[in-house]
Design a protein around this motif. Sequence first.
Motif, PDB file in Angstrom:
ATOM      1  N   GLN A 279       0.913  -1.170   0.155  1.00 16.68           N
ATOM      2  CA  GLN A 279      -0.133  -0.111   0.022  1.00 16.68           C
ATOM      3  C   GLN A 279       0.981   1.111   0.058  1.00 16.68           C
ATOM      4  OE1 GLN A 279      -2.655   0.389   3.238  1.00 16.68           O
ATOM      5  NE2 GLN A 279      -4.176   1.496   2.104  1.00 16.68           N
ATOM      6  N   PRO A 280       0.315   2.157  -0.849  1.00 14.12           N
ATOM      7  CA  PRO A 280       1.392   3.603  -1.018  1.00 14.12           C
ATOM      8  C   PRO A 280       1.392   4.263   0.024  1.00 14.12           C
ATOM      9  CG  PRO A 280      -0.040   3.211  -3.097  1.00 14.12           C
ATOM     10  CD  PRO A 280      -0.597   2.161  -2.028  1.00 14.12           C
ATOM     11  N   LEU A 281       2.537   5.089   0.497  1.00 12.52           N
ATOM     12  CA  LEU A 281       2.789   6.002   1.511  1.00 12.52           C
ATOM     13  C   LEU A 281       3.291   7.315   0.586  1.00 12.52           C
ATOM     14  CD1 LEU A 281       5.256   3.950   3.898  1.00 12.52           C
ATOM     15  CD2 LEU A 281       2.796   4.879   4.459  1.00 12.52           C
ATOM     16  N   VAL A 282       2.284   8.142   0.744  1.00 10.12           N
ATOM     17  CA  VAL A 282       2.402   9.361  -0.107  1.00 10.12           C
ATOM     18  C   VAL A 282       2.781  10.650   0.644  1.00 10.12           C
ATOM     19  CG1 VAL A 282       1.220  10.936  -1.661  1.00 10.12           C
ATOM     20  CG2 VAL A 282       0.703   8.531  -1.640  1.00 10.12           C
ATOM     21  N   ASP A 283       3.883  11.291   0.233  1.00 10.52           N
ATOM     22  CA  ASP A 283       4.350  12.640   0.628  1.00 10.52           C
ATOM     23  C   ASP A 283       3.271  13.602   0.529  1.00 10.52           C
ATOM     24  OD1 ASP A 283       5.497  15.233   1.155  1.00 10.52           O
ATOM     25  OD2 ASP A 283       7.377  14.317   1.082  1.00 10.52           O
ATOM     26  N   LEU A 284       2.624  14.186   1.497  1.00 11.58           N
ATOM     27  CA  LEU A 284       1.482  15.222   1.135  1.00 11.58           C
ATOM     28  C   LEU A 284       1.962  16.801   0.678  1.00 11.58           C
ATOM     29  CD1 LEU A 284      -0.962  14.146   4.162  1.00 11.58           C
ATOM     30  CD2 LEU A 284      -0.883  13.439   1.632  1.00 11.58           C
ATOM     31  N   ALA A 459       8.719  19.128  16.693  1.00  7.77           N
ATOM     32  CA  ALA A 459       9.743  19.769  17.870  1.00  7.77           C
ATOM     33  C   ALA A 459      10.713  18.468  18.008  1.00  7.77           C
ATOM     34  CB  ALA A 459       8.891  19.933  19.366  1.00  7.77           C
ATOM     35  N   LEU A 460      10.268  17.225  17.927  1.00  4.08           N
ATOM     36  CA  LEU A 460      11.185  15.861  18.033  1.00  4.08           C
ATOM     37  C   LEU A 460      11.807  15.808  16.749  1.00  4.08           C
ATOM     38  CD1 LEU A 460       8.951  13.794  20.265  1.00  4.08           C
ATOM     39  CD2 LEU A 460      10.746  15.304  20.956  1.00  4.08           C
ATOM     40  N   ASP A 461      11.534  16.392  15.610  1.00  5.31           N
ATOM     41  CA  ASP A 461      12.038  16.259  14.233  1.00  5.31           C
ATOM     42  C   ASP A 461      11.728  14.814  13.749  1.00  5.31           C
ATOM     43  OD1 ASP A 461      13.490  16.812  12.041  1.00  5.31           O
ATOM     44  OD2 ASP A 461      15.197  15.961  12.764  1.00  5.31           O
ATOM     45  N   VAL A 462      10.276  14.542  13.976  1.00  9.75           N
ATOM     46  CA  VAL A 462       9.913  13.247  13.792  1.00  9.75           C
ATOM     47  C   VAL A 462       8.844  13.516  12.776  1.00  9.75           C
ATOM     48  CG1 VAL A 462       8.503  11.258  14.699  1.00  9.75           C
ATOM     49  CG2 VAL A 462      10.232  12.280  16.030  1.00  9.75           C
ATOM     50  N   LYS A 463       8.644  12.751  11.421  1.00 10.33           N
ATOM     51  CA  LYS A 463       7.486  12.943  10.646  1.00 10.33           C
ATOM     52  C   LYS A 463       6.208  12.058  11.095  1.00 10.33           C
ATOM     53  CE  LYS A 463      10.385  13.581   6.528  1.00 10.33           C
ATOM     54  NZ  LYS A 463      10.121  14.975   6.451  1.00 10.33           N
ATOM     55  N   VAL A 464       5.004  12.645  10.411  1.00 11.44           N
ATOM     56  CA  VAL A 464       3.816  12.006  11.032  1.00 11.44           C
ATOM     57  C   VAL A 464       3.057  11.782   9.883  1.00 11.44           C
ATOM     58  CG1 VAL A 464       1.591  12.661  11.991  1.00 11.44           C
ATOM     59  CG2 VAL A 464       3.555  13.703  12.890  1.00 11.44           C
ATOM     60  N   VAL A 465       2.586  10.327   9.787  1.00 10.81           N
ATOM     61  CA  VAL A 465       2.024   9.588   8.914  1.00 10.81           C
ATOM     62  C   VAL A 465       0.305   9.549   9.318  1.00 10.81           C
ATOM     63  CG1 VAL A 465       1.733   7.504   7.380  1.00 10.81           C
ATOM     64  CG2 VAL A 465       3.814   8.304   8.412  1.00 10.81           C
ATOM     65  N   ALA A 466      -0.532   9.780   8.414  1.00 18.61           N
ATOM     66  CA  ALA A 466      -1.976   9.689   8.753  1.00 18.61           C
ATOM     67  C   ALA A 466      -2.381   8.583   7.966  1.00 18.61           C
ATOM     68  CB  ALA A 466      -2.732  11.186   8.293  1.00 18.61           C
ATOM     69  N   GLU A 467      -2.824   7.569   8.596  1.00 14.04           N
ATOM     70  CA  GLU A 467      -3.484   6.343   8.106  1.00 14.04           C
ATOM     71  C   GLU A 467      -4.894   6.535   7.973  1.00 14.04           C
ATOM     72  OE1 GLU A 467      -1.088   2.722   9.963  1.00 14.04           O
ATOM     73  OE2 GLU A 467      -2.112   3.833  11.622  1.00 14.04           O
ATOM     74  N   GLY A 468      -5.468   5.835   6.940  1.00  6.91           N
ATOM     75  CA  GLY A 468      -6.933   5.345   6.584  1.00  6.91           C
ATOM     76  C   GLY A 468      -7.584   6.729   5.999  1.00  6.91           C
ATOM     77  N   GLY A 486       0.799  10.723   3.940  1.00  8.03           N
ATOM     78  CA  GLY A 486      -0.677  10.094   4.151  1.00  8.03           C
ATOM     79  C   GLY A 486      -0.739   8.382   3.463  1.00  8.03           C
ATOM     80  N   GLN A 487      -1.590   8.005   4.151  1.00  7.31           N
ATOM     81  CA  GLN A 487      -1.822   6.508   3.558  1.00  7.31           C
ATOM     82  C   GLN A 487      -3.288   6.054   3.783  1.00  7.31           C
ATOM     83  OE1 GLN A 487       0.001   3.718   6.050  1.00  7.31           O
ATOM     84  NE2 GLN A 487      -0.246   1.925   4.545  1.00  7.31           N
ATOM     85  N   GLY A 488      -3.770   5.539   2.801  1.00 11.44           N
ATOM     86  CA  GLY A 488      -5.357   5.130   2.692  1.00 11.44           C
ATOM     87  C   GLY A 488      -5.742   4.505   1.412  1.00 11.44           C
ATOM     88  N   TYR A 489      -6.929   4.238   1.352  1.00 11.61           N
ATOM     89  CA  TYR A 489      -7.607   3.756   0.025  1.00 11.61           C
ATOM     90  C   TYR A 489      -7.768   4.748  -0.866  1.00 11.61           C
ATOM     91  CZ  TYR A 489      -8.804  -0.838   1.949  1.00 11.61           C
ATOM     92  OH  TYR A 489      -8.883  -2.155   2.507  1.00 11.61           O
ATOM     93  N   LEU A 490      -7.717   6.099  -0.420  1.00 17.35           N
ATOM     94  CA  LEU A 490      -7.904   7.096  -1.608  1.00 17.35           C
ATOM     95  C   LEU A 490      -6.612   7.046  -2.105  1.00 17.35           C
ATOM     96  CD1 LEU A 490      -9.490   9.559  -2.564  1.00 17.35           C
ATOM     97  CD2 LEU A 490      -8.263  11.090  -0.851  1.00 17.35           C
ATOM     98  N   LEU A 491      -5.555   6.994  -1.552  1.00 12.17           N
ATOM     99  CA  LEU A 491      -4.218   7.084  -2.181  1.00 12.17           C
ATOM    100  C   LEU A 491      -3.699   5.896  -2.505  1.00 12.17           C
ATOM    101  CD1 LEU A 491      -2.564   9.083   0.710  1.00 12.17           C
ATOM    102  CD2 LEU A 491      -3.691  10.264  -1.354  1.00 12.17           C
ATOM    103  N   GLY A 492      -4.491   4.788  -2.593  1.00 14.44           N
ATOM    104  CA  GLY A 492      -3.926   3.483  -2.961  1.00 14.44           C
ATOM    105  C   GLY A 492      -4.336   2.347  -2.162  1.00 14.44           C
ATOM    106  N   LYS A 493      -4.824   1.484  -2.873  1.00 13.63           N
ATOM    107  CA  LYS A 493      -5.216   0.197  -1.885  1.00 13.63           C
ATOM    108  C   LYS A 493      -4.132  -0.823  -1.757  1.00 13.63           C
ATOM    109  CE  LYS A 493     -10.467   0.284  -2.780  1.00 13.63           C
ATOM    110  NZ  LYS A 493     -11.302  -0.483  -3.291  1.00 13.63           N
ATOM    111  N   PRO A 494      -3.974  -1.855  -0.947  1.00 17.72           N
ATOM    112  CA  PRO A 494      -3.065  -2.709  -1.117  1.00 17.72           C
ATOM    113  C   PRO A 494      -3.155  -3.672  -2.341  1.00 17.72           C
ATOM    114  CG  PRO A 494      -3.919  -2.633   1.077  1.00 17.72           C
ATOM    115  CD  PRO A 494      -4.997  -1.822   0.293  1.00 17.72           C
ATOM    116  N   MET A 495      -1.816  -3.803  -2.939  1.00 19.94           N
ATOM    117  CA  MET A 495      -1.723  -4.671  -4.175  1.00 19.94           C
ATOM    118  C   MET A 495      -0.734  -5.301  -4.128  1.00 19.94           C
ATOM    119  SD  MET A 495      -1.026  -1.187  -6.806  1.00 19.94           S
ATOM    120  CE  MET A 495      -1.915  -0.290  -5.748  1.00 19.94           C
ATOM    121  N   PRO A 496      -0.898  -6.472  -5.145  1.00 20.23           N
ATOM    122  CA  PRO A 496       0.396  -7.534  -5.452  1.00 20.23           C
ATOM    123  C   PRO A 496       1.515  -6.648  -6.192  1.00 20.23           C
ATOM    124  CG  PRO A 496      -1.470  -8.129  -6.770  1.00 20.23           C
ATOM    125  CD  PRO A 496      -1.998  -6.989  -5.844  1.00 20.23           C
ATOM    126  N   GLN A 497       2.517  -7.227  -6.225  1.00 22.05           N
ATOM    127  CA  GLN A 497       3.923  -6.730  -6.922  1.00 22.05           C
ATOM    128  C   GLN A 497       3.473  -6.662  -8.335  1.00 22.05           C
ATOM    129  OE1 GLN A 497       6.630  -5.434  -6.037  1.00 22.05           O
ATOM    130  NE2 GLN A 497       8.173  -5.747  -7.392  1.00 22.05           N
TER     131      GLN A 497
END
Length: 520
Positions: A279-284, A459-468, A486-497
């Motif tokens: 499932q894709p992880l997208v830089d917003l 403040a902690l220099d940590v990135k945030v991922v929003a799921e779903g 961001g991550q979720g069905y809008l950005l891409g459903k899980p798919m095989p290779q």
Amino acid sequence: MLPTSRKHFRGKILIGFSLFILLYILSSTFDGREHLFAFFAKYEQYNADELFIALIVTGFVGLFYSLIQIKKMSKEIARRIEAEKNLLWISQHDPLTELPNRKQLENFISCGESCNDQTNYAVFRIVINRYKDINDLLGSDHRTEILRLIAKRLLYMFPNNVYKLAGDELLALKPNIDNTDLAQLAERVIRKICSPIHINAITFNIGTNIGFARFPEDGADLRRVIQYSDYALSFAKKSGRDQAKAYTPLMQAEFLAKAQREHDFKKALANKEFVTYYQPLVDLKTERTIGFEALARWEITPGNFIPPDQFVALAEETGNITELTEQLLRLACRDALEWPSHITLSFNISPIQMSDKQLATRIMSILAEVGFPAERLEIEITETALLRDINVARLTLRKLKDEGINIALDDFGTGYSSLSQLCNFPFDKLKIDKSFIDTFQLNGKQEKAILAVLSLASALDVKVVAEGIEHVSQLIRLQELGCDIGQGYLLGKPMPQANLKKTVPWAIQDIFNLDPEKAQ
């Protein structure tokens, strides 16, 4: 039964006594004394009488010596018999509690069958909760003391009918000819066992679960009824601490189904039938795909999948979670080698594995085997994983981080998050759980909570991922709030290779350009 050696000596004594009687009878019948004296007179020149006397004296000495040896042997045999009795007792009892063990229970069952014992029994399967904690907190000596006290408490309620089956499991039998209310009796047993125990100024509270079944009402075979009580015990454990459950036929059906699932799981694991979807992880901010999360899949028939939470639980229960994880990580790394070099692979680790001191070594070994760069791998763990063994978890994550692997804290906000954890562990990302994203636009407090997480992460220099993320309005609002990924069905459903190659989702500007109203 006496040993063979003892019967052998008794036989010799009987033979000697019988020979003496026979000689006496022959001597009386044929005037043995006169013939003997005549023989001595005839052979006086050979000193026959002196030789005969010497033989008699030698015989008496030999007899006396034999009697002494027989007495010594009798003592040795008695000691051996006592040792055999002790060995038999040890083989049939638990040395710590002195309760009869599983072998003694088997003897009891077998005797009941051979004797056609028709007594009604209630079978109580009892497990002591926090058994490991007893040893960790109080030491082995105090653990033994506590176990003996629990055994005494059970013997008070079930005289001479308590058996020790394993380290934390006991079994009690109660003749049930009076049709006792077993549910109420089980509750009394729980209260009895769970009474506070005071040792060295420390009060220790024991927890327990009980499963019970009836013989012959629940089954005509006592062995089977004991197994039924084990089924009931498992359901009692699922119900929570200090709970008791009575056996019902539905429990057996569920256990058979579970046994079949475990069989199918192990077969699938051996045949390497588990695969990974991505499932894709997208830089917003750049609106481009920067990575994929590997998600395990088990397809039992075309289009029919077993949910991951079910087969992962099976892997944990059967002790195969390490093998499953290694198979999937190896497969995912090989697939990820075909992606563009800037695309990362995110991989989930079971909370149980965070107690494995060799986890970091296993992961690095697979990366070396496949040839996948450590800096392209991201390991996801949940907050509960940190609580199992916080010292081992900290050491493992530090080793992975030192090798260049990124660490993400999954399901953030749903567990036991604390600032100390965020400060003491080398996290690179926080993943906000889908439950927040689903309703944050309708709940002002949830949106403020997301803002607080974003501010803390910055403040902690940590990135945030929003799921779903499933709606364009959610996507746009998260961008406005400054969410990183961001991550979720809008950005891409899980798919095989294979589907990744077809769709090529490296750039997804078309999603961002949708009309929010139409995309709902």
